[in-house]
Design a protein around this motif. Structure first.
Motif, PDB file in Angstrom:
ATOM      1  N   PRO A   1      10.541  45.908 -31.986  1.00 48.36           N
ATOM      2  CA  PRO A   1       9.504  44.898 -31.766  1.00 48.36           C
ATOM      3  C   PRO A   1       9.954  43.677 -30.956  1.00 48.36           C
ATOM      4  O   PRO A   1      10.974  43.078 -31.273  1.00 48.36           O
ATOM      5  CB  PRO A   1       9.115  44.483 -33.196  1.00 48.36           C
ATOM      6  CG  PRO A   1      10.182  45.034 -34.084  1.00 48.36           C
ATOM      7  CD  PRO A   1      10.786  46.186 -33.401  1.00 48.36           C
TER       8      PRO A   1
ATOM      9  N   ASP B   1      10.584  45.138 -40.390  1.00 49.97           N
ATOM     10  CA  ASP B   1      11.227  43.944 -39.822  1.00 49.97           C
ATOM     11  C   ASP B   1      10.180  42.909 -39.394  1.00 49.97           C
ATOM     12  O   ASP B   1      10.347  41.707 -39.618  1.00 49.97           O
ATOM     13  CB  ASP B   1      12.101  44.326 -38.614  1.00 49.97           C
ATOM     14  CG  ASP B   1      13.450  44.892 -39.049  1.00 49.97           C
ATOM     15  OD1 ASP B   1      13.621  45.145 -40.255  1.00 49.97           O
ATOM     16  OD2 ASP B   1      14.328  45.065 -38.180  1.00 49.97           O
TER      17      ASP B   1
ATOM     18  N   GLY C   1       1.143  54.650 -35.118  1.00 45.25           N
ATOM     19  CA  GLY C   1       1.537  55.990 -35.544  1.00 45.25           C
ATOM     20  C   GLY C   1       1.311  56.191 -37.041  1.00 45.25           C
ATOM     21  O   GLY C   1       0.836  57.247 -37.479  1.00 45.25           O
TER      22      GLY C   1
HETATM   23  N1  LIG Z   1      16.391  45.458 -40.729  1.00 47.41           N
HETATM   24  C1  LIG Z   1      17.337  46.346 -40.749  1.00 47.41           C
HETATM   25  O1  LIG Z   1      18.186  46.336 -41.609  1.00 47.41           O
HETATM   26  C2  LIG Z   1      17.383  47.382 -39.699  1.00 47.41           C
HETATM   27  C3  LIG Z   1      18.375  48.369 -39.721  1.00 47.41           C
HETATM   28  C4  LIG Z   1      18.377  49.335 -38.736  1.00 47.41           C
HETATM   29  C5  LIG Z   1      17.375  49.326 -37.759  1.00 47.41           C
HETATM   30  N2  LIG Z   1      16.431  48.348 -37.752  1.00 47.41           N
HETATM   31  C6  LIG Z   1      15.346  48.314 -36.770  1.00 47.41           C
HETATM   32  O2  LIG Z   1      14.362  49.254 -37.188  1.00 47.41           O
HETATM   33  C7  LIG Z   1      13.691  49.770 -36.041  1.00 47.41           C
HETATM   34  C8  LIG Z   1      13.692  51.278 -36.080  1.00 47.41           C
HETATM   35  O3  LIG Z   1      13.034  51.736 -37.224  1.00 47.41           O
HETATM   36  P1  LIG Z   1      12.731  53.290 -37.483  1.00 47.41           P
HETATM   37  O4  LIG Z   1      13.880  54.080 -36.995  1.00 47.41           O
HETATM   38  O5  LIG Z   1      12.344  53.422 -38.896  1.00 47.41           O
HETATM   39  O6  LIG Z   1      11.530  53.612 -36.513  1.00 47.41           O
HETATM   40  P2  LIG Z   1      10.105  52.931 -36.240  1.00 47.41           P
HETATM   41  O7  LIG Z   1       9.704  52.009 -37.326  1.00 47.41           O
HETATM   42  O8  LIG Z   1      10.172  52.351 -34.875  1.00 47.41           O
HETATM   43  O9  LIG Z   1       9.138  54.202 -36.273  1.00 47.41           O
HETATM   44  C9  LIG Z   1       9.347  55.291 -35.408  1.00 47.41           C
HETATM   45  C10 LIG Z   1       8.087  56.085 -35.192  1.00 47.41           C
HETATM   46  O10 LIG Z   1       7.797  56.890 -36.330  1.00 47.41           O
HETATM   47  C11 LIG Z   1       6.428  56.786 -36.679  1.00 47.41           C
HETATM   48  N3  LIG Z   1       6.353  56.985 -38.135  1.00 47.41           N
HETATM   49  C12 LIG Z   1       6.941  56.224 -39.079  1.00 47.41           C
HETATM   50  N4  LIG Z   1       6.727  56.766 -40.291  1.00 47.41           N
HETATM   51  C13 LIG Z   1       5.974  57.868 -40.105  1.00 47.41           C
HETATM   52  C14 LIG Z   1       5.463  58.869 -41.001  1.00 47.41           C
HETATM   53  N5  LIG Z   1       5.735  58.838 -42.299  1.00 47.41           N
HETATM   54  N6  LIG Z   1       4.741  59.860 -40.476  1.00 47.41           N
HETATM   55  C15 LIG Z   1       4.515  59.946 -39.158  1.00 47.41           C
HETATM   56  N7  LIG Z   1       4.993  59.044 -38.251  1.00 47.41           N
HETATM   57  C16 LIG Z   1       5.723  58.018 -38.734  1.00 47.41           C
HETATM   58  C17 LIG Z   1       6.006  55.425 -36.227  1.00 47.41           C
HETATM   59  O11 LIG Z   1       4.625  55.369 -35.971  1.00 47.41           O
HETATM   60  C18 LIG Z   1       6.823  55.257 -34.947  1.00 47.41           C
HETATM   61  O12 LIG Z   1       6.145  55.818 -33.859  1.00 47.41           O
HETATM   62  C19 LIG Z   1      14.403  49.191 -34.839  1.00 47.41           C
HETATM   63  O13 LIG Z   1      13.686  48.069 -34.369  1.00 47.41           O
HETATM   64  C20 LIG Z   1      15.735  48.751 -35.387  1.00 47.41           C
HETATM   65  O14 LIG Z   1      16.333  47.699 -34.643  1.00 47.41           O
HETATM   66  C21 LIG Z   1      16.407  47.411 -38.715  1.00 47.41           C
END
Ligand SMILES: NC(=O)c1ccc[n+]([C@@H]2O[C@H](COP(=O)([O-])OP(=O)(O)OC[C@H]3O[C@@H](n4cnc5c(N)ncnc54)[C@H](O)[C@@H]3O)[C@@H](O)[C@H]2O)c1
Ligand SMILES: [Fe+2]
Length: 383
Positions: free
Chosen positions: A72, A102, A41
């Motif tokens: 993931p 992550d 994406g």
């Molecule tokens: N490490 C941590 O502290 C922590 C905290 C909370 C969640 N998580 C994890 O993070 C993940 C969720 O991350 P998320 O909510 O950021 O979503 P994600 O990384 O899964 O992305 C969601 C979607 O948005 C799209 N996308 C991202 N940025 C974009 C942009 N600028 N323009 C267009 N499309 C874009 C991506 O292609 C994807 O399809 C989960 O696996 C969750 O368990 C980690």
């Protein structure tokens, strides 16, 4: 004052357009073979183009590993580690949402390490040295760029965390221009995730601390003041930047005062029904906060003062005003409001509740104890 520790990323850069100059920074870090970890994406949105051109201009070898998927699974991380080893990568860049960041963290940790992925789950099980690591969030967001944690989906539908200070990157780079094209429903769900990080950090039972408290309040102030604009006028760079900063501050807060019941009950929803992380949190938020009200009323009242600075009245009234504001948010921003809307029925609840009880790492931080019967009732209330 109760003793506490606070850890965060040592360099945080907030600069519009900075991702397009990334190669200049990498050259200063003396890295020669860089691997960017992202997802399809982000690639399709064209977000990597300027960054890659900059690497080409400076003749620094760069590859893109764009196989990351939401939530993931282990297999993606293992194939990323293998790709980094084949390449002989000496620097890893996580470029995307929480999923990409992550995965990048774990590749940087394990590409040059005797330890295997299976050995690093849990708190401080990771050893050794990781590769240089830069994290660039494109959602606002998980705050993963400032947290010492990476979440992996193990097996069919369980999530496990790797928690280690080694996962804090060398640099977090916040470039709001990257978030301009983030679709409205993703902006809403990821923005609510960040708000939940701030709220749960502020009410965290074991490790609540004054630095996290300040960050959580400032995060909630920024996020609540900008989430509507960011969803409705995606090209408003100021609102986007405030969201990105808000999610980063919330990340710093909950990295040191961990999240609780909302995340514990949201994880099974995400894992079993492939509901995005932010949305699953949004779906459980109202029920869990109302359940917590008995033991967290004063804290919610303090947070209400951030969202509604002019509000007056007894703590009970102010706390309720915060909860009502949050209850309406999903509807106002146009995302799902009930578990049924994402395909969950009453029959699924016993399994979800059983799964939630396994999230003891999170449940111990909730201001009110959650037992199996409570979890069952909270899912029913959210149907
Ligand atoms: N490490 C941590 O502290 C922590 C905290 C909370 C969640 N998580 C994890 O993070 C993940 C969720 O991350 P998320 O909510 O950021 O979503 P994600 O990384 O899964 O992305 C969601 C979607 O948005 C799209 N996308 C991202 N940025 C974009 C942009 N600028 N323009 C267009 N499309 C874009 C991506 O292609 C994807 O399809 C989960 O696996 C969750 O368990 C980690
Ligand atoms: Fe989260």
């Amino acid at each position: 004052m109760k003793a506490f520790e606070f850890h965060t990323t040592k360099s945080i850069i907030v600069e519009r357009g900075a991702a397009a100059q990334l190669a200049d920074r990498i050259r200063d870090m003396a890295c020669q073979s860089v691997m960017i970890v992202s997802d399809p994406g982000v690639v399709k949105a064209g977000l990597l183009e300027a960054t890659l051109a900059n690497f080409k201009n400076l003749n620094i070898h760069v590859s893109v590993f764009a196989d990351v998927v939401a939530d993931p699974p282990e297999a993606i991380i293992l194939s990323g580690i293998e790709a980094a080893q084949r390449q002989g990568a000496d620097c890893i860049i996580g470029f995307g949402g929480g999923s990409s960041m992550d995965v990048a963290k774990l590749i940087a940790l394990l590409a040059n390490n005797e330890q295997k992925l299976a050995e690093v789950y849990g708190v401080n099980a990771a050893k050794g040295q990781r590769l240089p690591l830069v994290l660039i969030p494109t959602t606002a967001g998980t705050g993963s760029e400032v947290t010492a944690i990476a979440i992996v989906t193990t097996g069919e539908n369980e999530k496990k965390g790797v928690v280690s200070p080694l996962l804090l990157p060398d640099i977090a780079l916040l470039d709001a221009e990257l978030t301009i094209g983030l679709p409205s429903h993703v902006t809403a769900a990821t923005g609510i995730d960040a708000m939940v990080h701030a709220i749960e950090a502020f009410t965290s039972k074991r490790l609540k601390n004054p630095i996290s408290d300040s960050l959580a309040k400032d995060a909630l102030r920024l996020l609540s003041a900008n989430i509507h604009t960011a969803c409705q006028h995606g090209d408003n760079i100021q609102a986007r930047e405030n969201m990105l900063l808000g999610s980063c501050l919330a990340g710093m807060a909950f990295a040191n005062a961990p999240v609780g019941g909302v995340h514990a009950l949201a994880y099974p929803v995400g894992a079993r029904f492939h509901v995005p992380h932010g949305l699953s949190n949004s779906l459980m938020l109202n029920a869990v906060l109302r359940f917590n009200l008995r033991d967290a009323e004063h804290l919610y009242a303090e947070l209400a003062d951030v969202v509604f600075p002019a509000a007056a009245g007894a703590p009970q009234i102010r706390a309720l005003s915060l909860l009502n504001y949050l209850k309406d948010l999903a509807g106002e921003l146009g995302i799902a409001k009930s578990l049924r809307e994402v395909g969950i029925s009453e029959d699924d609840i016993p399994q979800l509740a059983e799964d939630a009880m396994k999230q003891s790492r999170l449940l111990i931080n909730n201001p009110r104890e959650i037992h199996l019967a409570d979890a069952t009732a909270l899912y029913k209330e959210s149907l």
